[in-house]
Design a protein around this motif. Structure first.
Motif, PDB file in Angstrom:
ATOM      1  N   ALA A   5       0.846  -1.203   0.000  1.00  0.00           N
ATOM      2  CA  ALA A   5       0.000   0.000   0.000  1.00  0.00           C
ATOM      3  C   ALA A   5       0.877   1.247   0.000  1.00  0.00           C
ATOM      4  N   ASP A   6       1.976   1.215   0.774  1.00  0.00           N
ATOM      5  CA  ASP A   6       2.904   2.343   0.771  1.00  0.00           C
ATOM      6  C   ASP A   6       3.578   2.495  -0.586  1.00  0.00           C
ATOM      7  N   LEU A   7       3.899   1.363  -1.214  1.00  0.00           N
ATOM      8  CA  LEU A   7       4.527   1.412  -2.524  1.00  0.00           C
ATOM      9  C   LEU A   7       3.575   2.028  -3.553  1.00  0.00           C
ATOM     10  N   ALA A   8       2.300   1.685  -3.464  1.00  0.00           N
ATOM     11  CA  ALA A   8       1.307   2.284  -4.369  1.00  0.00           C
ATOM     12  C   ALA A   8       1.233   3.796  -4.142  1.00  0.00           C
ATOM     13  N   LYS A   9       1.333   4.211  -2.883  1.00  0.00           N
ATOM     14  CA  LYS A   9       1.321   5.635  -2.563  1.00  0.00           C
ATOM     15  C   LYS A   9       2.549   6.333  -3.158  1.00  0.00           C
ATOM     16  N   VAL A  10       3.688   5.683  -3.129  1.00  0.00           N
ATOM     17  CA  VAL A  10       4.921   6.231  -3.699  1.00  0.00           C
ATOM     18  C   VAL A  10       4.760   6.420  -5.208  1.00  0.00           C
ATOM     19  N   CYS A  62       7.256   8.746   2.279  1.00  0.00           N
ATOM     20  CA  CYS A  62       6.626   7.838   3.239  1.00  0.00           C
ATOM     21  C   CYS A  62       7.418   6.544   3.437  1.00  0.00           C
ATOM     22  N   LEU A  63       8.495   6.347   2.678  1.00  0.00           N
ATOM     23  CA  LEU A  63       9.312   5.143   2.822  1.00  0.00           C
ATOM     24  C   LEU A  63      10.593   5.452   3.593  1.00  0.00           C
TER      25      LEU A  63
END
Length: 161
Positions: free
Chosen positions: A118-123, A131-132
């Motif tokens: 989900a964080d990767l999709a946000k990136v 966010c990473l």
């Protein structure tokens, strides 16, 4: 790190509790696997990991203004661990216990590695890596690679995965 932030601010604001809980469950599962297999490396690493995650949970609980939801999640984790222990010791045949537990541990670990997608999709959407955590990403890569190499050395498909 999250622990440092909690201690410095004396607050759990903006810190998610679920990663502490799932990592503790993962360590406890692998600790059981290591004990069943008699693998001192798996036992040592996961005993230390479980102790540290339990410490993080206690610190989180101490600084959390809403203790009831945190306690309920901890009790749920304990119920899952006790149920899992009962399942693997009572219902699973001794000859296949290691295989079943290894498969469970592998699936649980894979699901933990998939959760940050989900964080990767946000990136990708934001075209920003704010966010990473780069150090955490590199550390995870090194740790995962180490376990894969260790599993290959032992010819253990569950540790390898």
């Amino acid at each position: 790190s999250d622990l440092r932030q909690m201690l410095a601010t004396k607050s759990v604001e903006n810190i998610q509790f679920l990663p502490f809980l799932t990592t503790d469950a993962n360590n406890l599962s692998w600790l059981g696997y290591g004990c069943l297999k008699g693998d001192g490396t798996v036992i040592t690493v996961n005993a230390i990991g479980a102790a540290l995650q339990t410490l993080y949970i206690l610190v989180y609980l101490y600084y959390s203004p809403a203790k009831r939801p945190v306690l309920l999640q901890v009790l749920l984790l304990l119920a899952v661990v006790v149920t899992g222990y009962g399942y693997f010791t009572i219902l699973v045949d001794t000859g296949t216990r290691l295989t079943h537990l290894g498969l469970f541990c592998s699936i649980f670990t894979i699901s933990m590695y998939l959760s940050p997608l989900a964080d990767l999709a946000k990136v990708v959407r934001s075209k920003s890596t704010r966010c990473l955590s780069f150090p955490l990403t590199v550390t995870t890569l090194v740790a995962s690679s180490s376990w894969t190499l260790y599993g290959l050395q032992l010819h253990d498909p569950y540790i390898t995965v």
